[in-house]
Design a protein around this motif. Structure first.
Motif, PDB file in Angstrom:
ATOM      1  N   PHE A  54       0.868  -1.180   0.000  1.00  0.00           N
ATOM      2  CA  PHE A  54       0.000   0.000   0.000  1.00  0.00           C
ATOM      3  C   PHE A  54       0.900   1.224   0.000  1.00  0.00           C
ATOM      4  CE2 PHE A  54      -3.138   2.844   2.211  1.00  0.00           C
ATOM      5  CZ  PHE A  54      -4.064   2.846   1.196  1.00  0.00           C
ATOM      6  N   SER A  58      -0.939   5.578  -3.009  1.00  0.00           N
ATOM      7  CA  SER A  58      -2.251   4.956  -2.833  1.00  0.00           C
ATOM      8  C   SER A  58      -2.925   5.463  -1.564  1.00  0.00           C
ATOM      9  CB  SER A  58      -2.130   3.431  -2.772  1.00  0.00           C
ATOM     10  OG  SER A  58      -1.668   2.927  -3.988  1.00  0.00           O
ATOM     11  N   ARG A  61      -4.370   8.873  -2.168  1.00  0.00           N
ATOM     12  CA  ARG A  61      -5.624   8.804  -2.940  1.00  0.00           C
ATOM     13  C   ARG A  61      -6.787   8.383  -2.046  1.00  0.00           C
ATOM     14  NH1 ARG A  61      -2.187   6.720  -6.817  1.00  0.00           N
ATOM     15  NH2 ARG A  61      -2.787   4.576  -6.379  1.00  0.00           N
TER      16      ARG A  61
END
Length: 75
Positions: A54, A58, A61
């Motif tokens: 992760f 990411s 976002r």
């Protein structure tokens, strides 16, 4: 092995651990960003700066998709 927290100790992951990680990361269990916007509880998005699963991008976002979410990137 990316899913083995004991890799630095040379211990292989158990089949049960590998199966659980695979199910957690399956498309059926991941939260689509569109649904993340509906979360109404406090959320802390947490990742590591070198996280191979992760990434910080990411995490950013996901944080942007959840109103009021906090983000922590560990070094």
């Amino acid at each position: 092995n990316l899913f083995n927290p004991f890799a630095d100790r040379g211990a292989p992951p158990s089949p049960e651990f590998s199966a659980r990680m695979a199910s957690l990361l399956s498309p059926q269990t991941l939260l689509p960003l569109e649904r993340a916007a509906a979360l109404s509880m406090p959320v802390l998005v947490l990742t590591g700066e070198d996280d191979p699963i992760f990434s910080p991008a990411s995490a950013k976002r996901l944080q942007a998709a959840i109103p009021g979410a906090a983000l922590a990137i560990l070094s």
